[in-house]
Motif scaffolding. Structure first.
Motif, short mmCIF file in Angstrom:
data_model
loop_
_atom_site.label_atom_id
_atom_site.label_comp_id
_atom_site.label_asym_id
_atom_site.label_seq_id
_atom_site.Cartn_x
_atom_site.Cartn_y
_atom_site.Cartn_z
N THR A 11 0.98 -1.03 0.00
CA THR A 11 0.08 0.17 -0.02
C THR A 11 0.99 1.11 -0.04
O THR A 11 1.64 1.53 0.82
CB THR A 11 -0.92 0.10 1.26
OG1 THR A 11 -1.79 -1.33 1.29
CG2 THR A 11 -2.00 0.97 1.18
N VAL A 13 1.74 5.26 0.75
CA VAL A 13 1.30 6.31 1.55
C VAL A 13 1.88 7.73 1.24
O VAL A 13 2.82 7.76 0.47
CB VAL A 13 1.67 5.81 3.05
CG1 VAL A 13 0.77 4.41 3.58
CG2 VAL A 13 3.01 5.48 3.31
N SER A 14 1.43 8.57 1.96
CA SER A 14 1.52 10.00 1.45
C SER A 14 3.24 9.97 1.65
O SER A 14 3.62 11.09 0.95
CB SER A 14 0.93 11.01 2.31
OG SER A 14 1.27 10.70 3.68
N SER A 15 3.95 9.46 2.52
CA SER A 15 5.50 9.66 2.56
C SER A 15 6.11 9.48 1.54
O SER A 15 7.36 9.71 1.56
CB SER A 15 5.77 9.10 4.04
OG SER A 15 5.85 7.72 3.91
N GLN A 18 5.83 2.61 0.92
CA GLN A 18 5.04 1.42 0.49
C GLN A 18 5.07 0.37 1.58
O GLN A 18 5.94 -0.32 1.85
CB GLN A 18 5.23 0.85 -1.03
CG GLN A 18 5.25 1.66 -2.18
CD GLN A 18 5.82 1.04 -3.38
OE1 GLN A 18 4.98 0.30 -4.05
NE2 GLN A 18 6.64 1.46 -3.97
N SER A 75 8.01 -4.10 3.18
CA SER A 75 7.92 -2.82 3.08
C SER A 75 9.31 -1.75 2.60
O SER A 75 10.24 -1.99 2.84
CB SER A 75 7.54 -2.11 4.44
OG SER A 75 6.23 -2.59 4.84
N LYS A 94 2.30 6.99 11.40
CA LYS A 94 1.64 7.84 10.37
C LYS A 94 1.55 7.12 8.97
O LYS A 94 0.30 6.74 8.69
CB LYS A 94 2.15 9.14 9.84
CG LYS A 94 1.19 10.04 9.08
CD LYS A 94 1.71 11.42 8.75
CE LYS A 94 1.07 12.33 7.96
NZ LYS A 94 1.06 11.93 6.60
N ASP A 95 2.65 6.46 8.93
CA ASP A 95 2.71 5.20 7.68
C ASP A 95 1.74 4.40 7.89
O ASP A 95 0.95 3.95 7.16
CB ASP A 95 3.88 5.01 7.36
CG ASP A 95 4.89 5.93 6.78
OD1 ASP A 95 4.54 6.94 6.39
OD2 ASP A 95 6.15 5.79 6.86
N GLU A 98 -2.07 5.05 7.86
CA GLU A 98 -2.47 5.46 6.69
C GLU A 98 -2.72 4.28 5.84
O GLU A 98 -3.71 4.12 5.08
CB GLU A 98 -1.52 6.47 5.82
CG GLU A 98 -1.61 7.95 6.22
CD GLU A 98 -0.70 8.72 5.46
OE1 GLU A 98 -0.33 8.48 4.27
OE2 GLU A 98 -0.42 9.87 5.78
N ALA A 99 -1.75 3.39 5.98
CA ALA A 99 -1.88 2.05 5.16
C ALA A 99 -3.27 1.26 5.82
O ALA A 99 -4.02 0.52 5.07
CB ALA A 99 -0.70 1.20 5.23
N LYS A 102 -6.42 2.40 4.45
CA LYS A 102 -6.57 2.14 2.87
C LYS A 102 -7.29 0.69 3.02
O LYS A 102 -7.97 0.42 2.14
CB LYS A 102 -5.49 2.26 2.38
CG LYS A 102 -5.22 3.70 2.02
CD LYS A 102 -3.88 3.97 0.88
CE LYS A 102 -3.65 5.44 0.49
NZ LYS A 102 -2.78 5.52 -0.25
#
Length: 330
Positions: A11, A13-15, A18, A75, A94-95, A98-99, A102
């Motif tokens: 997945t 993420v914004s950073s 994956q 990852s 945060k990562d 977020e994952a 989703k």
């Protein structure tokens, strides 16, 4: 055991990271939908595979999200040569959330449950996302700022010598990366010998092989080694700052900062070196803290793999005590 009943994901993420994960939707859904998502976070130097036996001892009616930490295992997270912040527990938390959102399709309540580095990400996630996290299981750690605080000459640096890898992995780039990369199999196997010494049949235990092999991959191993070092560099800088900002500071009088159920499991070795119950007792409201020793000298830091049934029993009892679904919702 395996993750055959789980879906596999990678997945973004914004950073820019994956996040590789396994996800299981609990059954029956009318029960699972009334419960928080459980996120299982592995430690150093492991991957999601550390949980492969434990997950089959947890109740099947819980949704489970089991990622590799950013940069670990499958990852992917690039190292920023300008800063270790991307591998701070705040950034990693945060990562992960977020994952999870989703994959789990929505911003739902979370129980974070981690061992070692994963436990540090877990408690940071609880502090940074208090509207989301309703419980935390923290396995075999004291807070990062306490860990560094106890590496001091007043104790003849006993903790420094025991936790030598904290200092070594946090050394400036590219010293540890280069040294480990010269013979990663020797380095990680030597580390496991240190942390699991006097354990019978160590070389025959699949979980140790699972732990060591990712770092020996000639293609992906160097990036994983670099990520591990960045994790520990962040632990020596940003994570200390974030702990203190959150009110975790051994140099000051401590007040509770966790107003959620917290499960603490720790081994004999950690308890011999730190006053685990007192440290966490100062940070968690007493009625919500459950703290236990796992096994005896027959198990060490990796007790999730060595004493899986006992860990499951403690965990399931804690889940039942604090997170039972009301009869009307079942």
């Amino acid at each position: 055991m395996s993750f055959a009943a789980f879906t596999q994901n990678l997945t973004p993420v914004s950073s820019g990271a994956q996040i590789f994960s396994y996800y299981r939707s609990g059954t029956p859904k009318n029960v699972a939908s009334g419960r928080p998502l459980i996120i299982l976070l592995h430690g150093y130097p492991q991957t999601h595979l550390m949980w492969r036996d434990l997950v089959h001892l947890l109740p099947p009616d819980w949704d489970l999200f089991i990622p590799d930490l950013p940069g670990y295992g499958n990852s992917i997270k690039a190292v920023d040569l300008a800063s270790s912040y991307p591998f701070s527990k705040r950034a990693m938390a945060k990562d992960i959330v977020e994952a999870a959102d989703k994959i789990h399709q929505g911003s739902k309540k979370i129980i974070v449950y981690g061992q070692d580095r994963g436990a540090r990400v877990a408690y940071r996630l609880a502090l940074d996302f208090p509207d989301r996290v309703v419980g935390a299981g923290l396995l075999d750690i004291v807070p990062t700022v306490w860990q560094w605080h106890n590496m001091n000459p007043q104790t003849d640096h006993k903790e420094t010598r025991t936790s030598f890898h904290w200092v070594f992995l946090a050394a400036p780039r590219p010293i540890p990366e280069t040294m480990i990369g010269n013979d990663p199999r020797w380095f990680f196997d030597a580390g496991m010998t240190f942390f699991t010494k006097d354990r019978p049949d160590r070389s025959k235990q699949n979980w140790i092989t699972d732990l060591v092999e990712p770092y020996c991959d000639p293609e992906k191993g160097p990036a994983r080694i670099a990520a591990v070092c960045e994790d520990y560099r962040a632990g020596a800088t940003f994570d200390l700052q974030h702990d203190r900002e959150s009110g975790i500071d051994p140099t000051k009088s401590q007040s509770p900062v966790f107003n959620i159920p917290v499960l603490i499991l720790s081994c004999v070795s950690l308890r011999a070196r730190h006053d685990v119950d007192a440290i966490w007792g100062g940070l968690v409201f007493s009625e919500k803290l459950r703290s236990y020793q796992v096994a005896d000298e027959s198990a060490g830091h990796f007790f999730v793999n060595e004493k899986t049934a006992e860990v499951a029993q403690r965990t399931n009892a804690w889940l039942s005590e604090f997170f039972a679904v009301p009869k009307a919702n079942v």
